[in-house]
Design a protein around this motif. Structure first.
Motif, short mmCIF file in Angstrom:
data_model
loop_
_atom_site.label_atom_id
_atom_site.label_comp_id
_atom_site.label_asym_id
_atom_site.label_seq_id
_atom_site.Cartn_x
_atom_site.Cartn_y
_atom_site.Cartn_z
N VAL A 72 0.87 -1.18 0.00
CA VAL A 72 0.00 0.00 0.00
C VAL A 72 0.91 1.23 0.00
CG1 VAL A 72 -1.83 1.27 1.16
CG2 VAL A 72 -1.77 -1.24 1.30
N LEU A 73 0.80 2.04 -1.04
CA LEU A 73 1.64 3.22 -1.19
C LEU A 73 0.79 4.48 -1.03
CD1 LEU A 73 4.36 4.57 -1.99
CD2 LEU A 73 3.59 4.40 -4.39
N SER A 74 1.22 5.36 -0.12
CA SER A 74 0.55 6.64 0.08
C SER A 74 1.51 7.76 -0.30
CB SER A 74 0.14 6.82 1.54
OG SER A 74 -0.71 5.77 1.97
N VAL A 75 1.06 8.67 -1.15
CA VAL A 75 1.87 9.82 -1.56
C VAL A 75 1.00 11.07 -1.51
CG1 VAL A 75 3.46 8.50 -3.01
CG2 VAL A 75 1.35 9.43 -4.00
N GLY A 76 1.61 12.21 -1.25
CA GLY A 76 0.83 13.43 -1.19
C GLY A 76 1.69 14.67 -1.18
N VAL A 77 1.04 15.80 -1.43
CA VAL A 77 1.68 17.11 -1.36
C VAL A 77 0.77 18.03 -0.55
CG1 VAL A 77 3.01 16.91 -3.48
CG2 VAL A 77 0.68 17.80 -3.58
N GLU A 78 1.38 18.97 0.17
CA GLU A 78 0.63 19.90 1.01
C GLU A 78 1.17 21.32 0.86
OE1 GLU A 78 -0.68 17.16 4.89
OE2 GLU A 78 0.74 18.82 5.09
N HIS A 79 0.27 22.26 1.00
CA HIS A 79 0.65 23.67 1.10
C HIS A 79 -0.10 24.27 2.28
CE1 HIS A 79 -0.44 27.97 0.29
NE2 HIS A 79 0.87 28.05 0.27
#
Length: 559
Positions: free
Chosen positions: A233-240
């Motif tokens: 299970v791969l989780s990726v993300g970006v935040e500002h």
């Protein structure tokens, strides 16, 4: 947050900044609120108790085709209470204080959630909430409070979720905005030290509402979770994240802002039926403190009825805008104190490691966890010399945010639950925490290079619960114990234990209607901490109190 709308609370212990952000240097508390699942549902909770306590809560939910709505309103009032008539005033213990341990207050919250399901794979959501709170302070012979406190908060959010073809992997995109205002509501005339641009000092009059701070936060988050076969299970993300602080009288220049950009990834790998490995990282760019890389790795191994877990994570936390820039003078717990930010603060970081053993068999489960956390450049309020200008304003103590030389904490947690028989269950937990830091770098200080307890920490904490149920009646006994709570200044908080008894009964239960009642006694043995105002307390409990609540719900379930 309206307590009646809480569905469950998730707790992640230890540094978790790789997945949850730079503020998660010591743990995460995730509060999940209820969403309507019925065609129509209406519920009401009314609770009354000692000291004019009143809680009134309503929830209305409906669904119509692809649209789902949840509306909640909550009002809470307390008359406050006073546990001591003694107060430290100008370094002298005075009798006849009118200060309240907990002030009279009223607040309300209104919130709304809409969810629109376009099809089986795509849905949109929108949320909004509005909150106001008033805190009223008494005035006495030598307590000349000239203002009460008023708060106004508002939050807005929109989101999207898209399921990929496997119906497990998904993409989410969320944007939220929050604004949190804090005011003085003047009840008397005050001539301030602030110079009016037109000349002379600014004067406030009864009825004036003057903003002290306004905080705003924008948060944008895009996240994807991919199920790669049955083992990954791969989780990726970006935040500002953008933070803004406006405070005309507390921040030089009146305002300050900062932004954070971050990207993260986490992989959960089920190597065998017994062994699971999780590894992740977050790369952060902060406007004031540059780039930071925060990794985390954990493993779980199952053997029989046991799960063995181990975790290491590196945490990073930048100072808040208030810690950096805000300066003000106020009354907290009695004496007049000055609080100063520090533009020279450094970001704090931590190295956290833990190991735990979980046991589960039949109706019994237990967990033992040991941990160690070393924090570098920990940010804390420390006592500094009071300036001549502040002494002229009768300031008795000055606090300033500083980086501590070193800080560390280690300890152990134990929790258990046991369903003895279908109608009787017991559970509880115990925590040992040894958290200390070096509070000074001054060689002439007698405490130089000594490890002192971190403010508001206690070595021993415990809680327990016994619950008995029979048909439509339930009786629960709760207890908690806290050892001495340590502080650098103003004395330590006393050790204490508090017991609570609650009786629950279902009065009516049909296909569409449910009526229930709760009654209880809090602080059964009437323990009251009589510490004079101006010193730290172990608890603010008013002593033995009683309460009664009625819950009524109508629901027309989905077919």
């Amino acid at each position: 947050i309206n307590p009646a709308t809480i569905e469950r609370i998730e707790i992640v212990k230890g540094a978790a900044s790789s997945l949850y952000g730079s503020d998660a240097i010591a743990g995460v508390i995730n509060i999940i609120t209820k969403k309507n699942r019925d065609k129509v549902s209406v519920s009401n909770t009314t609770r009354v108790g000692s000291h004019d306590d009143l809680l009134q809560s309503e929830m209305i939910g409906f669904s119509n085709g692809k649209l789902n709505s949840t509306t909640s309103a909550n009002m809470k009032h307390s008359g406050g209470w006073q546990n001591s008539t003694q107060e430290w005033y100008h370094h002298e213990l005075m009798e006849g204080s009118v200060s309240k341990t907990v002030s009279r207050s009223t607040n309300f919250t209104i919130s709304q959630n809409f969810t629109y399901k376009v099809n089986d794979r795509l849905s949109f959501s929108a949320d909004a909430s509005y909150y106001q709170k008033w805190i009223f302070r008494p005035v006495g012979p030598w307590k000349y409070y000239l203002y009460n406190y008023f708060y106004r908060n508002q939050d807005y959010a929109v989101g999207m979720k898209y399921l990929f073809r496997d119906k497990r992997s998904y993409l989410t995109a969320d944007a939220s905005f929050g604004q949190y205002n804090y005011y003085y509501d003047y009840t008397g005339r005050e001539i301030t030290d602030i110079i009016n641009p037109e000349g002379g000092r600014i004067v406030y009059y009864p009825g004036d509402r003057v903003m002290q701070t306004m905080q705003q936060r924008w948060l944008n988050h895009v996240k994807s979770v991919f199920y790669l076969g049955d083992d990954h299970v791969l989780s990726v993300g970006v935040e500002h994240q953008q933070d803004y602080l406006k405070s005309p009288y507390r921040v030089e220049g009146g305002k300050a802002s900062v932004y954070t950009l971050a990207g993260y990834a986490q992989e959960e790998w089920t190597i065998t039926d017994r062994l699971n490995l999780t590894a992740g990282f977050r790369l952060v760019h902060h406007k004031e403190f540059g780039q930071k890389f925060t990794p985390k790795v954990s493993a779980k191994y199952s053997i029989g009825d046991f799960n063995l877990r181990a975790t290491y994570s590196y945490g990073f936390k930048a100072p808040t805008l208030k810690e950096l820039y805000q300066n003000y003078i106020t009354v907290i717990m009695g004496p007049l104190k000055a609080y100063y930010g520090n533009e020279n603060l450094k970001a704090q970081s931590s190295n956290y490691g833990s190991a735990s053993v979980e046991y589960r068999k039949g109706n019994f489960q237990a967990t033992v966890t040991g941990y160690y956390n070393r924090i570098h450049n920990m940010i804390a309020l420390t006592v500094v010399p009071t300036s001549a200008e502040d002494k002229f304003l009768e300031v008795e103590e000055t606090m300033k945010y500083n980086n501590l030389s070193k800080a560390r904490s280690f300890g152990a947690d134990f929790t258990f639950n046991y369903q003895i028989i279908p109608s009787l269950a017991i559970g509880g937990g115990y925590s040992y925490t040894d958290a200390k830091a070096q509070y000074t770098d001054k060689p002439d200080d007698p405490d130089y290079m000594k490890y002192l307890p971190i403010n508001a920490t206690s070595l021993h904490n415990a809680n327990w619960k016994v619950a008995w149920t029979h048909k439509e009646i339930g009786v629960s006994l709760f207890g908690r114990y806290q050892s001495t709570r340590y502080y650098i200044t103003d004395g330590n908080g006393k050790a204490n234990q508090i017991w609570r008894l609650n009786v629950r009964s279902t009065l009516l239960k049909t296909k569409k209607w449910n009526l229930g009642a709760n009654a209880g006694i809090d602080n059964i043995f009437n323990y009251i901490d009589r510490t004079p105002f101006g010193k730290n307390r172990g608890t603010t409990s008013p002593g033995r109190t009683i309460y009664l609540s009625l819950n009524v719900k109508f629901q027309n379930k989905q077919k």
